[in-house]
Design a protein around this motif. Structure first.
Motif, mmCIF file in Angstrom:
data_model
loop_
_atom_site.group_PDB
_atom_site.id
_atom_site.type_symbol
_atom_site.label_atom_id
_atom_site.label_comp_id
_atom_site.label_asym_id
_atom_site.label_seq_id
_atom_site.Cartn_x
_atom_site.Cartn_y
_atom_site.Cartn_z
ATOM 1 N N SER A 62 9.288 5.398 10.174
ATOM 2 C CA SER A 62 8.992 3.969 10.214
ATOM 3 C C SER A 62 9.314 3.321 8.881
ATOM 4 C CB SER A 62 7.524 3.742 10.584
ATOM 5 O OG SER A 62 7.255 4.244 11.893
ATOM 6 N N LYS A 63 9.005 4.015 7.785
ATOM 7 C CA LYS A 63 9.359 3.497 6.463
ATOM 8 C C LYS A 63 10.879 3.422 6.314
ATOM 9 C CE LYS A 63 8.831 2.279 2.092
ATOM 10 N NZ LYS A 63 10.093 2.575 1.455
ATOM 11 N N GLY B 95 0.795 -1.218 0.000
ATOM 12 C CA GLY B 95 0.000 0.000 0.000
ATOM 13 C C GLY B 95 0.825 1.263 0.000
ATOM 14 N N ILE B 96 0.123 2.368 0.277
ATOM 15 C CA ILE B 96 0.723 3.706 0.291
ATOM 16 C C ILE B 96 0.220 4.432 1.531
ATOM 17 C CG2 ILE B 96 0.807 5.942 -0.897
ATOM 18 C CD1 ILE B 96 0.449 4.486 -3.502
ATOM 19 N N ILE C 25 5.250 3.493 13.651
ATOM 20 C CA ILE C 25 3.882 3.351 13.164
ATOM 21 C C ILE C 25 3.796 2.164 12.212
ATOM 22 C CG2 ILE C 25 2.114 4.447 11.697
ATOM 23 C CD1 ILE C 25 2.962 7.126 12.816
ATOM 24 N N ASN C 26 2.746 1.385 12.352
ATOM 25 C CA ASN C 26 2.495 0.316 11.385
ATOM 26 C C ASN C 26 2.082 0.925 10.055
ATOM 27 O OD1 ASN C 26 3.023 -1.843 13.136
ATOM 28 N ND2 ASN C 26 0.937 -1.819 13.938
ATOM 29 N N LEU C 27 2.673 0.433 8.986
ATOM 30 C CA LEU C 27 2.404 0.940 7.648
ATOM 31 C C LEU C 27 1.616 -0.106 6.863
ATOM 32 C CD1 LEU C 27 5.954 2.409 6.956
ATOM 33 C CD2 LEU C 27 3.925 3.645 7.739
ATOM 34 N N PRO C 28 1.044 0.258 5.724
ATOM 35 C CA PRO C 28 0.275 -0.720 4.949
ATOM 36 C C PRO C 28 1.080 -1.975 4.636
ATOM 37 C CG PRO C 28 -0.126 1.475 4.097
ATOM 38 C CD PRO C 28 0.976 1.606 5.111
ATOM 39 N N GLY C 29 0.624 -3.099 5.167
ATOM 40 C CA GLY C 29 1.306 -4.360 4.923
ATOM 41 C C GLY C 29 2.640 -4.498 5.615
ATOM 42 N N ALA C 30 2.982 -3.573 6.511
ATOM 43 C CA ALA C 30 4.287 -3.592 7.178
ATOM 44 C C ALA C 30 4.097 -3.349 8.677
ATOM 45 C CB ALA C 30 5.215 -2.536 6.580
ATOM 46 N N PRO C 31 4.052 -4.411 9.484
ATOM 47 C CA PRO C 31 3.840 -4.270 10.938
ATOM 48 C C PRO C 31 5.111 -3.822 11.649
ATOM 49 C CG PRO C 31 4.091 -6.588 10.370
ATOM 50 C CD PRO C 31 4.121 -5.823 9.064
ATOM 51 N N LEU D 275 11.470 -11.686 6.936
ATOM 52 C CA LEU D 275 11.969 -10.799 5.895
ATOM 53 C C LEU D 275 12.623 -11.566 4.754
ATOM 54 C CD1 LEU D 275 13.446 -7.825 7.961
ATOM 55 C CD2 LEU D 275 11.150 -8.115 7.024
ATOM 56 N N GLY D 276 13.245 -12.679 5.074
ATOM 57 C CA GLY D 276 13.891 -13.471 4.035
ATOM 58 C C GLY D 276 12.894 -14.024 3.034
ATOM 59 N N ARG D 277 11.672 -14.258 3.494
ATOM 60 C CA ARG D 277 10.657 -14.797 2.602
ATOM 61 C C ARG D 277 10.325 -13.814 1.484
ATOM 62 N NH1 ARG D 277 7.205 -16.015 6.258
ATOM 63 N NH2 ARG D 277 5.974 -14.112 6.167
ATOM 64 N N GLY D 278 10.286 -12.526 1.827
ATOM 65 C CA GLY D 278 9.918 -11.532 0.823
ATOM 66 C C GLY D 278 11.093 -10.891 0.120
#
Length: 358
Positions: free
Chosen positions: A197-198, A161-162, A248-254, A278-281
């Protein structure tokens, strides 16, 4: 205003977008808006502008391929503005190009209602605001994974997301337009928390991967290098805490869960969790710093990520030896002051440098 109500806002069709940059993010955002019926024009340097005009845009999402055969792409802002009024400018260029872009825009002084920065780093909005007026600038982040194949040709690898800061009169309208385009946009009240956070996610296995010529999966698997990764994040979190900037939790990123794991679990316990999550993605995909360095580019965003942590920390009297080491070493590699072969697949040499600096 929260991230939960953004999808309920309707967007007027009269909004007209100008996208600076036809890289991965510019193509994805601008192309998606075009495909959903919004008015979008692009600005890109030659010869890339001509290439995109002739080939069009191609956006691959899963098994579907979408094409925009005749995108409107200009090589300069003056020509673009002659084509009509622009409501929202979207900045999708690398952070090292922000200053020159801001200066170029300010010379023309267009009447953009809003300038949305979707760039990595935490200093672009302030720089844009200095030249264009802070009240016009909106902070944004992109958490979706987008891979550039060629100019105007991208693959959406993972839709997350954004994030859009909700402190501008057009924030809700822009967010609604993005959601019409399937971009999964959410509003955030705390712009600094969103951007920092990003940046935390951008730091992980980025500089170390470039310096050592190792994949993120290899970085997360190496006990001592993984420990450096944890330390760089803890340094950044110390700066955030001293500056009252929340995670802060971001879209699709806890991000709250990730930072809790990195800060509260011993390295030996957190490593297998982070490696799996993280290795999975990201495991075999080389991050941006590695791509730029090994493509022979003479610029890197490392000074706008690790370097930014160091600059903010210096103002607060906080020591950041790992971020400083990553920033300085990668900059020297980019500048040719160090040879890539000196560190390639040699973690011990990077570990020796941090030991010497301490």
């Amino acid at each position: 205003m929260t991230a939960d109500n953004s999808s309920q806002i309707s967007a007027p069709s009269k909004l007209r977008f100008l996208v600076f940059g036809v890289g991965a993010i510019g193509t994805y955002i601008g192309g998606s808006l075009l495909l959903s019926g919004h008015s979008v024009i692009f600005i890109e340097r030659e010869p890339i502008a001509s290439q995109v005009r002739s080939r069009g845009l191609r956006i691959r999402m899963g098994s579907k391929e979408h094409k925009v055969p005749t995108p409107i792409v200009y090589a300069d802002l003056e020509s673009a503005l002659l084509a009509g009024k622009v409501d929202v400018a979207i900045v999708a260029v690398k952070s090292f190009d922000t200053l020159s872009l801001a200066q170029a825009i300010s010379r023309v002084n267009p009447d953009f209602q809003a300038v949305l920065s979707l760039q990595n780093g935490v200093e672009n909005e302030r720089l844009l605001g200095t030249h264009l007026g802070q009240s016009r600038v909106i902070a944004g982040v992109v958490t979706s994974a987008v891979r550039r194949i060629d100019a105007g040709d991208i693959v959406l690898e993972r839709l997350r997301g954004i994030g859009v800061a909700g402190d501008h009169p057009l924030s809700e309208v822009i967010t609604a337009a993005f959601n019409e385009a399937g971009l999964n946009a959410q509003l955030y009240e705390n712009a600094q928390g969103m951007k920092w956070s990003k940046m935390l996610s951008n730091l992980l296995a980025n500089a170390s991967s470039a310096i050592l010529d190792m994949t993120p999966a290899e970085i997360f698997s190496h006990k001592d290098i993984y420990a450096l990764e944890v330390r760089q994040i803890r340094e950044a979190l110390q700066v955030m805490d001293a500056s009252n900037i929340p995670v802060i939790n971001l879209p699709g990123a806890p991000m709250q869960l990730l930072t809790f794991i990195l800060c509260n679990l011993p390295v030996g316990l957190s490593q297998p969790i982070v490696k799996q999550a993280l290795g999975r993605g990201r495991g075999g995909k080389m991050p941006s710093f590695h791509i730029d360095l090994h493509a022979g580019k003479t610029k890197s965003e490392v000074d706008y990520l690790n370097g930014a942590v160091v600059r903010f920390a210096n103002q607060l009297g906080i020591e950041t030896p790992v971020n400083g080491l990553f920033n300085e070493t990668l900059l020297r590699l980019i500048e040719g002051k160090l040879q890539i072969e000196q560190f390639s697949r040699q973690p011990g040499k990077l570990l020796a440098l941090i030991q010497e600096s301490e």
